[in-house]
Motif scaffolding. Structure first.
Motif, mmCIF file in Angstrom:
data_model
loop_
_atom_site.group_PDB
_atom_site.id
_atom_site.type_symbol
_atom_site.label_atom_id
_atom_site.label_comp_id
_atom_site.label_asym_id
_atom_site.label_seq_id
_atom_site.Cartn_x
_atom_site.Cartn_y
_atom_site.Cartn_z
ATOM 1 N N ALA A 53 -6.474 -2.369 -8.400
ATOM 2 C CA ALA A 53 -7.207 -3.311 -9.246
ATOM 3 C C ALA A 53 -8.449 -3.847 -8.531
ATOM 4 C CB ALA A 53 -6.294 -4.461 -9.654
ATOM 5 N N ALA A 54 -8.341 -4.065 -7.215
ATOM 6 C CA ALA A 54 -9.450 -4.634 -6.451
ATOM 7 C C ALA A 54 -10.456 -3.584 -5.982
ATOM 8 C CB ALA A 54 -8.895 -5.393 -5.241
ATOM 9 N N ALA A 55 -9.999 -2.369 -5.714
ATOM 10 C CA ALA A 55 -10.849 -1.388 -5.037
ATOM 11 C C ALA A 55 -11.373 -0.267 -5.923
ATOM 12 C CB ALA A 55 -10.069 -0.777 -3.864
ATOM 13 N N THR A 56 -10.957 -0.192 -7.183
ATOM 14 C CA THR A 56 -11.399 0.916 -8.038
ATOM 15 C C THR A 56 -11.976 0.404 -9.347
ATOM 16 O OG1 THR A 56 -9.357 1.242 -9.319
ATOM 17 C CG2 THR A 56 -9.457 2.278 -7.137
ATOM 18 N N GLY A 59 -9.082 0.021 -12.156
ATOM 19 C CA GLY A 59 -8.293 -1.203 -12.192
ATOM 20 C C GLY A 59 -6.793 -1.035 -12.131
ATOM 21 N N LYS A 60 -6.327 0.195 -11.934
ATOM 22 C CA LYS A 60 -4.885 0.416 -11.817
ATOM 23 C C LYS A 60 -4.628 1.668 -11.004
ATOM 24 C CE LYS A 60 -4.742 2.458 -16.457
ATOM 25 N NZ LYS A 60 -4.086 2.408 -17.760
ATOM 26 N N ALA A 61 -3.414 1.793 -10.522
ATOM 27 C CA ALA A 61 -3.034 2.934 -9.683
ATOM 28 C C ALA A 61 -3.141 4.235 -10.473
ATOM 29 C CB ALA A 61 -1.625 2.744 -9.138
ATOM 30 N N MET A 62 -3.516 5.292 -9.758
ATOM 31 C CA MET A 62 -3.679 6.606 -10.366
ATOM 32 C C MET A 62 -2.686 7.596 -9.767
ATOM 33 S SD MET A 62 -7.790 7.090 -10.695
ATOM 34 C CE MET A 62 -8.145 6.761 -8.991
#
Length: 168
Positions: A53-56, A59-62
């Protein structure tokens, strides 16, 4: 009693044919984390929702791309390489769009080329392009590969190695 065949012989492929592989596969977070653990990929993008959420921008895990590729390749086996002597080459592999936990992957393969082997008359090479896409039709993975496949009469028939049931 006849047995169900698995895969195609070289003779069965025609340029332009499209095989729509079935069924689809929904990818869970647990499967993604397990795959990452097995392959020693510890990137937090796949397991840490706060990081993602913070780094991409997503906004969610892939889901890790190699799991998506492996699923799409596996879905194609009954239609493309179920009788293969060998997978000779992956010419290209593109991760076109992200896949997220909970997405369902479908795939299809188009036959691009086929030619008889120049060195062995009992086999041929088939070139195919396979795409994987999500439940909304978004393409997530595509690759082109060459597969070495026996001609009819030279590969296995039925279900080799399958035992018959016996009492006691």
């Amino acid at each position: 009693m006849p047995t169900e065949d698995f895969g195609r012989f070289f003779d069965d492929f025609e340029v332009g044919d499209v095989y729509k592989h079935w069924p689809g596969k929904t990818i869970t977070q647990a499967e993604d984390i397990l795959f990452c653990s097995i392959t020693m990929n510890q990137h937090p993008l796949h397991s840490d929702d706060n990081y993602a959420a913070a780094a991409t921008t997503h906004g969610k895990a892939m889901v890790v791309g190699n799991l998506v590729y492996s699923i799409v390749l596996g879905q194609s086996v009954p239609d493309v390489s179920g009788r293969a002597i060998a997978n000779l080459e992956i010419e290209s592999l593109k991760h076109a769009n992200p896949t997220f936990h909970g997405d369902t992957i479908y795939s299809e393969t188009e036959v691009l080329e086929k030619r008889a082997s120049q060195s062995k008359p009992d086999r041929g090479i088939v070139k195919v392009r396979t795409i994987g896409y999500k439940q909304d039709g978004t393409v997530v993975c595509e690759f082109t590969r060459k597969v070495l496949i026996p001609k009819r009469g030279h590969g296995f028939d039925g279900q080799p190695g399958r035992p018959e049931p016996r009492e006691g």
